[in-house]
Every structure is written in structure tokens, then in C-alpha cells.
Design a protein around this motif. Structure first.
Motif, mmCIF file in Angstrom:
data_model
loop_
_atom_site.group_PDB
_atom_site.id
_atom_site.type_symbol
_atom_site.label_atom_id
_atom_site.label_comp_id
_atom_site.label_asym_id
_atom_site.label_seq_id
_atom_site.Cartn_x
_atom_site.Cartn_y
_atom_site.Cartn_z
ATOM 1 N N ASP A 270 -47.163 9.253 -25.714
ATOM 2 C CA ASP A 270 -46.226 10.351 -25.951
ATOM 3 C C ASP A 270 -44.988 9.860 -26.695
ATOM 4 O O ASP A 270 -44.493 10.525 -27.610
ATOM 5 N N VAL A 271 -44.495 8.687 -26.270
ATOM 6 C CA VAL A 271 -43.309 8.125 -26.914
ATOM 7 C C VAL A 271 -43.582 7.869 -28.396
ATOM 8 O O VAL A 271 -42.792 8.260 -29.268
ATOM 9 N N PHE A 272 -44.700 7.224 -28.694
ATOM 10 C CA PHE A 272 -45.029 6.935 -30.092
ATOM 11 C C PHE A 272 -45.128 8.218 -30.918
ATOM 12 O O PHE A 272 -44.762 8.237 -32.100
ATOM 13 N N SER A 273 -45.625 9.279 -30.302
ATOM 14 C CA SER A 273 -45.812 10.520 -31.046
ATOM 15 C C SER A 273 -44.490 11.136 -31.490
ATOM 16 O O SER A 273 -44.459 11.922 -32.443
ATOM 17 N N LYS A 274 -43.395 10.791 -30.817
ATOM 18 C CA LYS A 274 -42.085 11.339 -31.161
ATOM 19 C C LYS A 274 -41.243 10.362 -31.982
ATOM 20 O O LYS A 274 -40.066 10.621 -32.244
ATOM 21 N N CYS A 275 -41.841 9.251 -32.380
ATOM 22 C CA CYS A 275 -41.125 8.272 -33.201
ATOM 23 C C CYS A 275 -41.512 8.443 -34.667
ATOM 24 O O CYS A 275 -42.652 8.774 -34.990
#
Length: 370
Positions: A270-275
Motif C-alpha cells: 500500500d505504501v509503495f502504491s502511494k509513492c
């Protein structure tokens, strides 16, 4: 295929690539109908391991001291009781304990010994234990070359290259988090609103390139780029002093409003998807670079030093992200270009988890029939 009993051993089950690889192979063994046992000093991943069908036996095989030699006899007793077909060692101390335990057992009936070289260890007799397996698995071409260069007694035919892998179902291309997750993310990190997010993932250690990351954020900020840096990774107790150094350095550079330490996250997808961009800036060559592959799998671009396993992944999957090692100016230019003109990403077709698992289980079977 007969039902196998495979015993993997590693220091502990907290977090990291070795630990995750152990769980992945354990899961594949169970799915194939085999018996999976892991021996370690325990950790937060034990519950998941057991929940997924493996057995865990706690034993202090983690201490880098002569005291670990006292575990040889208990380990040998354990082997005689469990009668595994394969003992697969994934770290140096557990490998020494296992190897010395096996030496006093009948060669005709004792388990077969396999090792995986996960790191570019200091070259020494102590590290040489990782090349003593009947089969020595190298997790990248970088590792294979390291073994051939530094341990000539390890014959090339004993070394098997099996790249680590990522499950495309766990990290699907174009992944987007749920509305619930996104709402909590925005609540927890309001400082990210309206910013281009750069992420440096990895445990808090001196090798992950934090200073290069700080300088990158500083340079982009000086050019008027609305960037914010995320440092995503846990910190062990013995590394808390280094974390304090990093926080002090952020203050010295005036980046308190531009750098966020998130700590350990279990929702890295999820974190990577918002970076907007993920960085890999380790000061020493990585043996593989799992986080690089995870980010690329969901379609988040990566820029990293073109060295070691990270370089192998980038050259194969996203060559636009391979930066000449330690060339800070080139790094800044590449990141700025990626932020101004986001690249068109494509699904990753190599380095899949099922291939890694299939090839590893094949080695287990082939070793027993050799």
C-alpha cells in the motif's frame, strides 16, 4: 514424489529477506504435501509460519559466539528424532551448528545438507561454512560470482542460481489500496498532502544510503520540487543509536518538515502504491533487492545504484532506473526526470515467487536422488 521432511534453520524470525524467503519455501513445502520444520530462536513471524502449516522449534542458534557450539549436541538429537531428509541452512551460525551436528552422524542415513548464500559476507573461514552445502544456492548472479571468486574450493557445479521472487498476486500491477487504508494514511501523514513522495525502504542500518537520500531530498527541494522523503523500515534495539544520529542529521540539514520515519510497516504494498518513486541507495552491493522488485511489480518506478542484485533487477526490468554507483548528480537528474515525466510502467514477467519455490523444491528432490 515421496513426502519429504525439510528442516530449515536461521537465526531468528523477526523480519528481512532471509526470513521471508524461509517462510515462502515453508509455505511451498506444505502446499506440496511435505513436512516443513524451521529451527530458529523465534520472533514475530513464528505465528505466521505455524499458521501456514509448518512446525517451529525454538533453539538459540543465533548467537555469534562460541556458546553456540553448545547447541551442536541438542541439534544432533533433534535430527535423530525428526529424521529430516534435508537440512537447509540460511545463515552462518545455524549452518555451523547443523554442519558440525551432521558430521557425527552416519553418512549413509544422515540428512542431506544444503545452504543458501543470502549475503556478501566478509571472506573468512567462518563465512566459508555457507559454501559447504552439497548444493549451494546463490540468490543472484552477484552472489554466484562472489562465491566463485572467494571460495574456489566450492566447485561451480555445486552452485545453483535461484533468484528470489515476488508473488504477482500479492503485488499486482496497478494495485491501489482500499479507501479505508487511504483515509487512515492521510490522517496519519497529513504532511504528505500535495507532495511528490520519495521512499527509501529497508531496516535502519548504516548501509542503506540514508545520507545520499537526505542529499537528494535537499537538492530537489532547493530546485523548488515539492518532495517529501519517507524512510520506511524497522529498527532493532542495537540500532537505535544510529536512528538518533539520522534524526539529528535531518535537523542539521533543516529537513524536519521534509523527511518522515514511518518505522516498520506490514503494508509495504500500500505504501509503495502511494509513492511517486522508490529509491535503492545502499552503500554496499545488495545480494538481491526484494523491495525494488516489489515496487516495480505494482508499477511504481525505482531509481537505484547499478550494483549487485539491485542492478541485476533494474537492468532486466527497468533499465531507466539504473544509476551509476555513487554519482549523486546523475541520481538527482534521473529522479527529477522521473518526477517531471512519470514513465509508462509495464508488468514484470521475471523473478516470480512460484519459479523460486519450484526450483528450490526440485533441488531438494534431486539432491536425494543424486
Amino acid at each position: 514424489m515421496k513426502k519429504l521432511t525439510v528442516l530449515q534453520t536461521l537465526p531468528a524470525l523477526h523480519s528481512g529477506g532471509v526470513e521471508r524467503g524461509t517462510l515462502e519455501i515453508a509455505r511451498a513445502l506444505v502446499a506440496a504435501g511435505h513436512r516443513s520444520i524451521v529451527v530458529s530462536n523465534g520472533g514475530r513471524l513464528v505465528d505466521q509460519l505455524v499458521r501456514e502449516g509448518s512446525e517451529h522449534i525454538q533453539m538459540p542458534v543465533h548467537r555469534k559466539s562460541l556458546a553456540s557450539l553448545f547447541q551442536i549436541r541438542p541439534f544432533r538429537r533433534l535430527l535423530r528424532e525428526l529424521k529430516p531428509d534435508i537440512v537447509h541452512a540460511r545463515s552462518r551460525i545455524p549452518a555451523w551448528v547443523a554442519w558440525l551436528a551432521l558430521r557425527r552422524m552416519d553418512p549413509a542415513t544422515r540428512p542431506r545438507f544444503i545452504t543458501t548464500v543470502h549475503g556478501l559476507y566478509s571472506v573468512s573461514p567462518y563465512s566459508a561454512i555457507m559454501t559447504k552445502g552439497e548444493v549451494v544456492i546463490a540468490v543472484s548472479e552477484t552472489v554466484r560470482e562472489y562465491i566463485l571468486t572467494n571460495y574456489p574450493s566450492c566447485l561451480p557445479e555445486r552452485i545453483k542460481l535461484i533468484y528470489r521472487g515476488v508473488d504477482p498476486e500479492e503485488f499486482p500491477f496497478g494495485y491501489q489500496p482500499s479507501a479505508q487504508w487511504l483515509a487512515k494514511w492521510q490522517h496519519d501523514y497529513p504532511q504528505l498532502f500535495g507532495k511528490k513522495i520519495l521512499c527509501l525502504p529497508g531496516r535502519i542500518t548504516r548501509l542503506k544510503g540514508h545520507e545520499d537520500f537526505f542529499q537528494l531530498v535537499l537538492a530537489l527541494k532547493a530546485c523548488g520540487e515539492p518532495v517529501h522523503g519517507l524512510i520506511v523500515g524497522g529498527v532493532e534495539d542495537k540500532k537505535r543509536g544510529y536512528l538518533l544520529e539520522l534524526e539529528t542529521r535531518v535537523t542539521e540539514l533543516g529537513l524536519q518538515s521534509d523527511i518522515t520515519f514511518t518505522g516498520l510497516r506490514s503494508d509495504i504494498r500500500d505504501v509503495f502504491s502511494k509513492c511517486d518513486l522508490v529509491l535503492s541507495l545502499s552503500t554496499q552491493s545488495e545480494t538481491f533487492g526484494r523491495t525494488v522488485l516489489e515496487a516495480l511489480c505494482i508499477g511504481t518506478p525505482v531509481v537505484g545504484w547499478d550494483q549487485g542484485g539491485v542492478g541485476e533487477i533494474l537492468r532486466e526490468c527497468y533499465p531507466e532506473g539504473a544509476a551509476q554507483s555513487s554519482d549523486q548528480k546523475a541520481l538527482i537528474a534521473m529522479v527529477a526526470q522521473a518526477l517531471h515525466a512519470p514513465p509508462n510502467m509495464s508488468p514484470i514477467i521475471k523473478f516470480h515467487l512460484n519459479v523460486m519455490c519450484k526450483e528450490t523444491l526440485a533441488i531438494y528432490c534431486n539432491t536425494l536422488t543424486a
